[in-house]
Design a protein around this motif. Structure first.
Motif, PDB file in Angstrom:
ATOM      1  N   TRP A  88       0.838  -1.202   0.000  1.00 24.60           N
ATOM      2  CA  TRP A  88       0.000   0.000   0.000  1.00 24.60           C
ATOM      3  C   TRP A  88       0.876   1.256   0.000  1.00 24.60           C
ATOM      4  N   ASN A  89       1.522   1.580   1.116  1.00 24.20           N
ATOM      5  CA  ASN A  89       2.405   2.747   1.144  1.00 24.20           C
ATOM      6  C   ASN A  89       3.609   2.516   0.234  1.00 24.20           C
ATOM      7  N   SER A 132       6.335   1.804   4.685  1.00 27.68           N
ATOM      8  CA  SER A 132       6.385   2.099   6.121  1.00 27.68           C
ATOM      9  C   SER A 132       5.353   1.294   6.895  1.00 27.68           C
ATOM     10  N   ASP A 133       4.183   1.041   6.292  1.00 25.63           N
ATOM     11  CA  ASP A 133       3.144   0.277   6.973  1.00 25.63           C
ATOM     12  C   ASP A 133       3.587  -1.160   7.217  1.00 25.63           C
ATOM     13  N   ALA A 141       4.277  -9.378  -1.195  1.00 25.56           N
ATOM     14  CA  ALA A 141       4.181  -8.577   0.029  1.00 25.56           C
ATOM     15  C   ALA A 141       4.429  -9.439   1.263  1.00 25.56           C
ATOM     16  N   SER A 142       3.906 -10.660   1.244  1.00 28.12           N
ATOM     17  CA  SER A 142       4.103 -11.581   2.370  1.00 28.12           C
ATOM     18  C   SER A 142       5.574 -11.909   2.558  1.00 28.12           C
ATOM     19  N   LEU A 162      -5.455  -4.251  10.280  1.00 27.59           N
ATOM     20  CA  LEU A 162      -4.587  -3.140   9.886  1.00 27.59           C
ATOM     21  C   LEU A 162      -5.305  -2.419   8.751  1.00 27.59           C
ATOM     22  N   SER A 163      -5.793  -1.217   9.003  1.00 33.06           N
ATOM     23  CA  SER A 163      -6.703  -0.547   8.069  1.00 33.06           C
ATOM     24  C   SER A 163      -5.971   0.327   7.055  1.00 33.06           C
TER      25      SER A 163
END
Length: 379
Positions: free
Chosen positions: A208-209, A213-214, A246-247, A307-308
């Protein structure tokens, strides 16, 4: 009275190898079948898909290509009605073409005088005023409207939709439980086993970011959890191949920070949503960015930590009287880890607290299918 057969076209984000959206379709098909049997109406689905061959093979239904006008027109013309949903179909965050496509399919059905049923959709964000007018006009001609949260209903009312709107949970909440009910298990018989084995925590992440950072903060939280308790983190990729990447990114960060304590696995690629639901059911806790990772967990009575990155995460957690434990804009890894560990180790208490609501949401998620079958039974 004999059972009537009704051909219903289903329009949504299907055939794109996204486990969450496939679970929506699977849940709608299951609900239509069971509610149809109960009401004496046999529903024959025709799914609009980006991969009709895969959709037909996976669910045993007729499917046509969603982007081939001739096939789409033929399917709707030969049908008795159209279902639009579920999922976040009417939003213009991911691009301006999304809303015109889904409204165009609805409008085509209306031109052909077919009843249209809006099925548990998440509406918005919709930033373009032109789309407000289009949605209002199309929805006023719908036979039935249901949305998956109060925020979607409020948005429709603000843009001038005056028809009745049912607020119902995401269809996936209606998935049957796949693990034995925890009630009735003698804790004294399992405590030694639990103490000698690691807990399984499912993790669903996405990019996403841009600066990651997330995911870096989440990796810190997972490391903190691994240092306090024996855990196997099982990563659950929902959208392939990006979620797998991502994982692995998060897992490598954790390995660098805690090479001795961090244990992880990557779930194999799964096509059928039922396989991913089984993965969620086997977890003791699910940490999720993907909305449907949290919904899968809830449908199986598995505690979760959210985690939104999108309001839809918060809206779903609101159904359960919960809030996100972290946000992509920034969060405290120590607090996130503490909250997650608390739920992990108090699973029975969490289920006891949420059981009534979970049962209620499961039953209410079938309301649109009940309405559709009732509609055709009276025809």
């Amino acid at each position: 009275m004999g059972t009537e057969t009704k051909r219903i076209v289903i329009s949504g984000y299907y055939g794109f190898h996204n486990s969450g959206d496939e679970a929506v379709l699977f849940s709608i098909l299951n609900a239509l079948k069971s509610e149809g049997e109960a009401s004496g109406v046999k529903i024959k689905p025709i799914v609009l898909s980006a991969d009709p061959a895969l959709t037909s093979k996976m669910y045993g239904v007729e499917s046509v290509h969603r982007m081939k006008p001739g096939e789409l027109l033929k399917a709707i013309r030969s049908s008795d009605g159209l279902i639009s949903g579920g999922g976040s179909l009417l939003q213009d965050v991911t691009g301006w073409k999304t809303i015109p496509y889904y409204l165009g399919v609805i409008k085509l059905a209306q031109w052909l005088r077919k009843p249209v049923f809006i099925y548990s959709q998440g509406i918005g964000p919709v930033g373009r005023p032109l789309f407000h007018r289009w949605i209002r006009k199309v929805f006023h001609k719908a036979a039935y409207i249901s949305v998956r949260d109060e925020e979607s209903a409020d948005l429709l009312k603000r843009i001038g939709v005056t028809k009745a709107i049912d607020v119902v949970p995401d269809p996936v909440m209606g998935m049957p439980r796949m693990m034995q009910d925890i009630e009735g298990v003698d804790a004294s018989e399992t405590s030694e086993l639990e103490l000698s084995t690691a807990k399984t925590v499912g993790v669903s992440v996405r990019f996403w970011n841009e600066d990651r950072s997330d995911l870096k903060l989440l990796a810190e939280a997972l490391v903190k959890m691994s240092r306090k308790q024996r855990i196997v983190f099982r990563f659950l990729p929902f959208h392939l191949p990006s979620d797998r990447e991502a994982s692995e990114y998060v897992a490598r960060l954790c390995e660098q920070e805690a090479p001795d304590s961090f244990r992880w696995e990557l779930a194999p690629d799964m096509e059928h949503p039922e396989e991913m639901v089984r993965e969620a059911a086997k977890c003791d806790l699910v940490i999720g960015m993907r909305l449907h990772s949290l919904i899968y967990a809830a449908s199986q009575w598995v505690p979760m930590a959210g985690l939104s990155y999108d309001p839809k995460i918060d809206q779903f957690l609101n159904w359960l009287g919960m809030q996100a434990d972290g946000r992509v804009e920034g969060f405290d890894p120590e607090v996130f880890a503490a909250n997650a560990l608390g739920r992990l180790n108090e699973r029975e208490s969490w289920i006891t607290e949420k059981k009534k609501k979970l049962v209620e949401l499961s039953q209410k998620s079938r309301q649109p299918s009940q309405h559709i079958c009732h509609f055709f039974r009276l025809k």
